[in-house]
Scaffold this active site. Structure first.
Site, short mmCIF file in Angstrom:
data_model
loop_
_atom_site.label_atom_id
_atom_site.label_comp_id
_atom_site.label_asym_id
_atom_site.label_seq_id
_atom_site.Cartn_x
_atom_site.Cartn_y
_atom_site.Cartn_z
N LYS A 27 -5.00 -9.51 -7.11
CA LYS A 27 -6.18 -9.63 -6.24
C LYS A 27 -7.31 -8.72 -6.72
CE LYS A 27 -6.18 -7.73 -2.15
NZ LYS A 27 -5.90 -7.29 -0.78
N LYS A 34 -10.79 -3.00 -4.35
CA LYS A 34 -11.60 -1.79 -4.49
C LYS A 34 -10.81 -0.68 -5.15
CE LYS A 34 -12.76 -2.57 0.33
NZ LYS A 34 -13.13 -2.16 1.63
N LYS A 73 0.81 -1.22 0.00
CA LYS A 73 0.00 0.00 0.00
C LYS A 73 0.84 1.26 0.00
CE LYS A 73 -4.42 -1.58 1.74
NZ LYS A 73 -5.40 -1.56 2.81
P1 TYM Z 1 -10.85 -5.02 3.85
O1 TYM Z 1 -11.84 -3.96 4.10
O2 TYM Z 1 -9.74 -4.75 2.90
O3 TYM Z 1 -11.58 -6.33 3.31
C1 TYM Z 1 -12.68 -6.89 4.00
C2 TYM Z 1 -12.62 -8.41 3.93
O4 TYM Z 1 -12.64 -8.83 2.56
C3 TYM Z 1 -11.54 -9.72 2.31
N1 TYM Z 1 -11.09 -9.53 0.91
C4 TYM Z 1 -10.94 -10.54 0.03
N2 TYM Z 1 -11.13 -11.86 0.16
C5 TYM Z 1 -10.90 -12.62 -0.94
N3 TYM Z 1 -10.49 -12.13 -2.14
C6 TYM Z 1 -10.28 -10.80 -2.31
N4 TYM Z 1 -9.91 -10.32 -3.50
C7 TYM Z 1 -10.50 -9.95 -1.18
N5 TYM Z 1 -10.41 -8.60 -0.98
C8 TYM Z 1 -10.75 -8.38 0.30
C9 TYM Z 1 -10.47 -9.31 3.32
O5 TYM Z 1 -9.57 -10.36 3.56
C10 TYM Z 1 -11.31 -8.96 4.53
O6 TYM Z 1 -11.59 -10.11 5.29
N6 TYM Z 1 -7.84 -5.03 7.82
C11 TYM Z 1 -9.13 -5.46 7.36
C12 TYM Z 1 -10.28 -4.93 8.18
C13 TYM Z 1 -10.18 -5.16 9.65
C14 TYM Z 1 -10.36 -6.39 10.33
C15 TYM Z 1 -10.24 -6.10 11.72
C16 TYM Z 1 -10.63 -7.68 9.90
C17 TYM Z 1 -9.94 -4.21 10.61
N7 TYM Z 1 -9.98 -4.76 11.86
C18 TYM Z 1 -10.35 -7.10 12.70
C19 TYM Z 1 -10.74 -8.68 10.88
C20 TYM Z 1 -10.61 -8.39 12.25
C21 TYM Z 1 -9.31 -4.96 5.93
O7 TYM Z 1 -8.72 -4.00 5.50
O8 TYM Z 1 -10.26 -5.61 5.22
#
Ligand code: TYM
Length: 333
Positions: free
Chosen positions: A198, A201, A114
């Site tokens: 991947k 967004k 990032k």
């Molecule tokens: P975020 O917002 O990027 O994504 C949310 C969830 O979607 C999953 N994900 C994917 N899974 C499969 N293929 C993909 N291409 C893909 N893109 C996204 C992510 O793995 C995630 O589960 N850091 C986290 C948010 C967070 C969090 C937490 C998660 C903050 N605190 C505590 C678990 C527990 C994040 O940025 O997810």
């Protein structure tokens, strides 16, 4: 033992099929198992680690709540709230940032991706992001964290922080050591334009992803334009090796209808992509368009969404502030 589930999603817009298949679909399943306590958080503090337009951020918070509900999470059963509404998250993150080591954070691949080439210009928040994530999880005595594959390293860091805190303060078992819940197959959904990247967004081309707000025509068009190769579909899973686009599209199909990949391969063995893509579009339309129309309907009911967040915040705050009080006692405040 009762499972305690916590997970978070960033309100950064364009929630897509990767978020759904990698995480939200699993949230719904866990929400439906009666014996689980589930907390699903809209992680707005994480979102501001990169620049956000405040008006858009507010809209995206609503959209994320609407997506949770439209996908099938029941706000009466699970706690849904936004992270900034419960101050214990920020306070605990500070305390845990004194436990986490620089060396551990320096290894985080997501920060490197990032921040890109110019790390000096990245925010400190982007760097310490996984510490806030650890605070989210540990405040709720979480046993299981459903996430996509890209969050695995952050989960390992959370476990390290919990263990070090427990050791440093001789507070045995104070923080529970959480387990990641990552699906074995297709926990990483790839871009429709490039099977080695991947689905994300932030990818510029909207054709690279199916958004959860896409309508039927958009879905059909994106699948039509999805990258493929020139070979017919294989008859064994070994035949998908070195064919990342075919592997991704077949994985999306099998994951959407909850069948194992070998069955999907058996169905389409020897067929060409155009026939497979018609079937894939149909399955996607059946699954995603009801969610997409429900999101749009819910977004017109802001009062209802506000009520969900308010109730969720109150419940989350009760649990989190009680844990924070104990953390403060342990560290000597
Ligand atoms: P975020 O917002 O990027 O994504 C949310 C969830 O979607 C999953 N994900 C994917 N899974 C499969 N293929 C993909 N291409 C893909 N893109 C996204 C992510 O793995 C995630 O589960 N850091 C986290 C948010 C967070 C969090 C937490 C998660 C903050 N605190 C505590 C678990 C527990 C994040 O940025 O997810």
């Amino acid at each position: 033992m009762k499972k305690k589930i916590f997970s978070g999603v960033q309100p950064t817009g364009n929630l897509h099929l990767g978020n759904y298949l990698g995480a939200i679909k699993n949230f719904v399943k866990l929400n439906n198992e009666v014996s689980n306590d589930c907390v699903f958080c809209v992680v707005d503090l994480h979102a501001i680690t990169v620049t956000q337009d405040p008006k858009k951020l507010r809209d995206n918070i609503y959209e994320t709540v609407a997506t949770f509900v439209a996908s099938g999470i029941d706000p009466e059963k699970s706690i849904i709230f936004n992270q900034s509404g419960v101050s214990a998250h920020s306070e605990t993150a500070w305390i845990l940032s004194c436990t986490a080591r620089m060396g551990w954070l320096n290894r985080m691949t997501q920060f490197k991706e990032k921040a890109g080439k110019d790390k000096e210009k990245a925010s400190i928040g982007l760097y310490s992001y996984p510490v806030l994530m650890a605070a989210d999880i540990l405040l709720y005595d979480t046993t299981h964290v459903p996430v996509g594959d890209d969050q695995k390293q952050h989960l390992e860091l959370c476990r390290d922080i919990a263990q070090k805190f427990n050791n440093d303060f001789t507070a045995d078992n104070f923080f529970r050591i959480p387990e990641p819940l990552i699906q074995k197959e297709f926990s990483r959904i790839m871009s429709l334009r490039d099977g080695s990247k991947k689905m994300s967004k932030s990818e510029l081309s909207d054709l690279s992803r199916i958004n959860l707000t896409d309508d039927k025509d958009q879905i059909i068009n994106k699948i039509k334009k999805a990258k493929t190769d020139t070979l017919p579909l294989p008859s064994t899973s070994a035949g998908l090796e070195k064919r990342p686009e075919a592997k991704n599209l077949m994985g999306i199909y099998s994951s959407l209808i909850d069948e194992n990949l070998d069955m999907t391969i058996g169905k389409f063995s020897g067929k060409n992509f155009s026939e497979f893509k018609e079937n894939l579009s149909q399955v996607l339309v059946d699954k995603i368009t009801p969610i997409s129309s429900e999101i749009k309907k819910l977004l017109k009911e802001k009062n209802f969404l506000d009520q969900i967040l308010k109730k969720g915040r109150e419940k989350a705050d009760r649990i989190a502030s009680e844990k924070l009080k104990k953390i403060q006692e342990i560290v000597g405040f």
